[in-house]
Design an enzyme around this catalytic site. Sequence first.
Site, PDB file in Angstrom:
ATOM      1  CG  LEU A 102      88.286   0.492-105.764  1.00  0.00           C
ATOM      2  CD1 LEU A 102      87.283   1.086-106.747  1.00  0.00           C
ATOM      3  CD2 LEU A 102      87.568  -0.065-104.546  1.00  0.00           C
ATOM      4  CG  ASP A 103      90.398  -6.496-104.901  1.00  0.00           C
ATOM      5  OD1 ASP A 103      91.449  -6.035-104.454  1.00  0.00           O
ATOM      6  OD2 ASP A 103      89.642  -7.245-104.261  1.00  0.00           O
ATOM      7  NE  ARG A 104      92.753  -7.603-114.733  1.00  0.00           N
ATOM      8  CZ  ARG A 104      93.441  -8.478-115.457  1.00  0.00           C
ATOM      9  NH1 ARG A 104      94.065  -9.480-114.864  1.00  0.00           N
ATOM     10  NH2 ARG A 104      93.501  -8.353-116.767  1.00  0.00           N
TER      11      ARG A 104
END
Length: 234
Positions: A102-104
């Site tokens: 998952l992206d930051r």
Amino acid sequence: MTLNKYIAHSGQCSRRDAAELVKKGKVKVNGEMMLDPGYRVKPGDLVILGGKKLTPQKNMVYILLNKPKGFITTTEDPEGRKTVMELVENSGAERLFPVGRLDRNTTGLLLLTNDGDLAQKLSHPSHEIKKIYQVTLDKSLSKPDFDKIAAGLELEDGEVKVDSIAYLESKNEVGLEIHSGKNRIVRRIFESLGYEVEKLDRVMYAGLTKKNVNRGKWRFLSDREIILLKHFKN
């Protein structure tokens, strides 16, 4: 047992990622660099990765995390940024790694485990694991753009199709069901049409939800959930 499977069972990563580590010369067997992921590990072989002796895990651990914003989905970050591992460090489990990414700035459901075989199954694009996201945009999604997404879009790396899309409480909030595991796929869908994703939350993954798990908290999967994951079919 093949070398990449041995590494995966040691709780380092999925078999696919393990094979890449071997091909890059990161693994030694009995003091010699081994470049063949299919090498059959024999009793007594000493397998070293990153200066550490590897031993297959006997106790598999499965954790569901409700990831908050601002954490990197990786086991360690050379830039010293916060990682999801900090959120589960009190689990008592060793050598966990995230399943997928998952992206930051993306929040929501993330699995962590030391079961390399299961991670391989869930992460590989060919298995097309179902995911549901709640998306908040910087402006209302027009009906023509809604229809374009529903019909399928052509992005720079090929066509992408969603399984379903629906407006939520307002027209700048939508629910999106998708199988594709391409990098940043949800954000890129909306960016290609001129929208900015202000919030992105994964609410379902492979049949699991984050119900009753507060943001930044985690829980162990139940035996039933583990069995369902291992036999999961979309």
